[in-house]
Design an enzyme around this catalytic site. Sequence first.
Site, PDB file in Angstrom:
ATOM      1  N   MET A  29      43.653  91.625  45.242  1.00 22.20           N
ATOM      2  CA  MET A  29      42.610  92.652  45.344  1.00 22.20           C
ATOM      3  C   MET A  29      43.120  93.967  44.743  1.00 22.20           C
ATOM      4  O   MET A  29      42.586  95.043  45.032  1.00 22.20           O
ATOM      5  CB  MET A  29      42.189  92.853  46.806  1.00 22.20           C
ATOM      6  N   GLY A  30      44.156  93.871  43.913  1.00 23.08           N
ATOM      7  CA  GLY A  30      44.655  95.063  43.232  1.00 23.08           C
ATOM      8  C   GLY A  30      45.499  95.940  44.142  1.00 23.08           C
ATOM      9  O   GLY A  30      45.989  95.487  45.175  1.00 23.08           O
ATOM     10  N   HIS A  33      51.707  95.911  44.347  1.00 19.75           N
ATOM     11  CA  HIS A  33      53.000  96.387  44.837  1.00 19.75           C
ATOM     12  C   HIS A  33      54.012  95.251  44.625  1.00 19.75           C
ATOM     13  O   HIS A  33      53.625  94.151  44.174  1.00 19.75           O
ATOM     14  CB  HIS A  33      52.887  96.807  46.308  1.00 19.75           C
ATOM     15  N   GLY A  35      55.197  93.038  46.399  1.00 18.61           N
ATOM     16  CA  GLY A  35      54.814  91.745  46.987  1.00 18.61           C
ATOM     17  C   GLY A  35      54.003  90.936  45.982  1.00 18.61           C
ATOM     18  O   GLY A  35      54.278  89.750  45.741  1.00 18.61           O
ATOM     19  N   HIS A  36      53.015  91.588  45.369  1.00 20.70           N
ATOM     20  CA  HIS A  36      52.213  90.900  44.346  1.00 20.70           C
ATOM     21  C   HIS A  36      53.106  90.490  43.157  1.00 20.70           C
ATOM     22  O   HIS A  36      52.961  89.400  42.607  1.00 20.70           O
ATOM     23  CB  HIS A  36      51.117  91.819  43.801  1.00 20.70           C
ATOM     24  N   GLN A  60      34.861  89.738  52.366  1.00 21.41           N
ATOM     25  CA  GLN A  60      35.910  89.532  53.370  1.00 21.41           C
ATOM     26  C   GLN A  60      36.216  90.776  54.190  1.00 21.41           C
ATOM     27  O   GLN A  60      37.135  90.768  55.000  1.00 21.41           O
ATOM     28  CB  GLN A  60      37.166  88.963  52.733  1.00 21.41           C
ATOM     29  N   GLY A 148      50.885  84.568  49.119  1.00 16.10           N
ATOM     30  CA  GLY A 148      51.987  85.097  49.916  1.00 16.10           C
ATOM     31  C   GLY A 148      51.962  84.575  51.348  1.00 16.10           C
ATOM     32  O   GLY A 148      50.896  84.437  51.951  1.00 16.10           O
ATOM     33  N   SER A 186      52.239  96.132  51.788  1.00 16.64           N
ATOM     34  CA  SER A 186      50.798  95.901  51.836  1.00 16.64           C
ATOM     35  C   SER A 186      50.100  97.057  51.140  1.00 16.64           C
ATOM     36  O   SER A 186      50.583  98.201  51.188  1.00 16.64           O
ATOM     37  CB  SER A 186      50.347  95.839  53.301  1.00 16.64           C
ATOM     38  N   SER A 187      48.958  96.743  50.526  1.00 17.17           N
ATOM     39  CA  SER A 187      48.186  97.800  49.856  1.00 17.17           C
ATOM     40  C   SER A 187      47.718  98.844  50.867  1.00 17.17           C
ATOM     41  O   SER A 187      47.405  99.975  50.511  1.00 17.17           O
ATOM     42  CB  SER A 187      46.975  97.193  49.148  1.00 17.17           C
TER      43      SER A 187
HETATM   44  P1  AMP Z   1      45.862  90.999  48.435  1.00 12.65           P
HETATM   45  O1  AMP Z   1      45.824  91.816  47.188  1.00 12.65           O
HETATM   46  O2  AMP Z   1      46.232  91.780  49.639  1.00 12.65           O
HETATM   47  O3  AMP Z   1      44.633  90.142  48.617  1.00 12.65           O
HETATM   48  O4  AMP Z   1      47.065  89.979  48.247  1.00 12.65           O
HETATM   49  C1  AMP Z   1      47.128  89.114  47.142  1.00 12.65           C
HETATM   50  C2  AMP Z   1      48.238  88.126  47.366  1.00 12.65           C
HETATM   51  O5  AMP Z   1      49.473  88.821  47.514  1.00 12.65           O
HETATM   52  C3  AMP Z   1      48.046  87.296  48.649  1.00 12.65           C
HETATM   53  O6  AMP Z   1      48.420  85.948  48.378  1.00 12.65           O
HETATM   54  C4  AMP Z   1      49.010  87.938  49.604  1.00 12.65           C
HETATM   55  O7  AMP Z   1      49.493  87.072  50.607  1.00 12.65           O
HETATM   56  C5  AMP Z   1      50.142  88.358  48.662  1.00 12.65           C
HETATM   57  N1  AMP Z   1      50.934  89.434  49.258  1.00 12.65           N
HETATM   58  C6  AMP Z   1      50.476  90.604  49.790  1.00 12.65           C
HETATM   59  N2  AMP Z   1      51.492  91.314  50.293  1.00 12.65           N
HETATM   60  C7  AMP Z   1      52.617  90.591  50.088  1.00 12.65           C
HETATM   61  C8  AMP Z   1      53.998  90.792  50.390  1.00 12.65           C
HETATM   62  N3  AMP Z   1      54.421  91.884  51.007  1.00 12.65           N
HETATM   63  N4  AMP Z   1      54.875  89.835  50.033  1.00 12.65           N
HETATM   64  C9  AMP Z   1      54.458  88.704  49.379  1.00 12.65           C
HETATM   65  N5  AMP Z   1      53.169  88.456  49.070  1.00 12.65           N
HETATM   66  C10 AMP Z   1      52.263  89.387  49.413  1.00 12.65           C
END
Ligand code: AMP
Length: 279
Positions: A29-30, A33, A35-36, A60, A148, A186-187
């Site tokens: 979802m952009g 960071h 993690g992505h 969501q 993730g 986290s974003s």
């Molecule tokens: P999101 O943009 O929050 O929807 O996350 C996109 C993907 O990045 C999802 O598969 C999350 O589980 C993964 N993700 C988000 N934060 C982390 C993190 N800190 N470490 C690893 N993967 C992450």
Amino acid sequence: MQVFSTVANYQAYRDTLFPSTSIGFVPTMGALHPGHLSLIEKAREMSDKVVVSIFVNPLQFNENSDFVKYPKPLDRDIHMLCQYDTDVLFLPTNDEMYPPGKDLSIKVDLSAYTEVLEGKFRPGHFDGVITVVHRLLKIIQPDFLFMGLKDFQQQTIIRHLIESCSISTQLQTVETVREEDGLAMSSRNVRIDTSLRPEANKLYETLMLARELRKKFLPGEVKQRCLEKLAASPFEVEYFEIVSANNLQPVTDWKPSGETVACVAAWLNDVRLIDNMML
Ligand code: AMP
């Protein structure tokens, strides 16, 4: 990096690839960071072409205000993706994702997994996640999907979705990337009040405590002690549960290492954070 904002343009690109070219897909979802980026790195290692999507999925979000407040730093994200050797950015509009009149219903019942943990506090959230991931998989047609473990319940649900719908994509999961003090990236972290930021790692500390306590106590006692630790912190807890990693149901006894996971959701002022750890 090529950017496609329509399904037709992405599919035309896909048609130019050799059938043997493997596609690794990272939906996001952009507000990217590290993690992505770790997902993108793993996708790069395993696939010939790396496709990343950025779509802030309105379905969501439980509150429209949370959707509106969700950070959307698109120029910065594009810059990061170019540096990370991404082949394709799929950047659809809402109408491309959800064309008016198109039947996007999914005929599998995953309620056993969607109605527990997050599902109890965010009704309908996982229906939105399932709809968007199912649609994206149909469009992107990847060989590998990278998700993730940070969103433990989400990846469990998507694993069951892929199985139930016999989708020919392999789910690959990636460990949670953390800040130095243990806070899961986290974003949403940018919204944590700076005065509370030093306390934000209490979720991680509590999960580490659970891991320690597992050696001496049954899950019920571990949960109790962890809730006590969080009660003494600024976090307002929604849930702290010790569940089976496979079916997300609470456990009363320990399973072999790696089959039990502690999941927590809590508010730090007006920011809701989730985290988990294998026990
Ligand atoms: P999101 O943009 O929050 O929807 O996350 C996109 C993907 O990045 C999802 O598969 C999350 O589980 C993964 N993700 C988000 N934060 C982390 C993190 N800190 N470490 C690893 N993967 C992450």
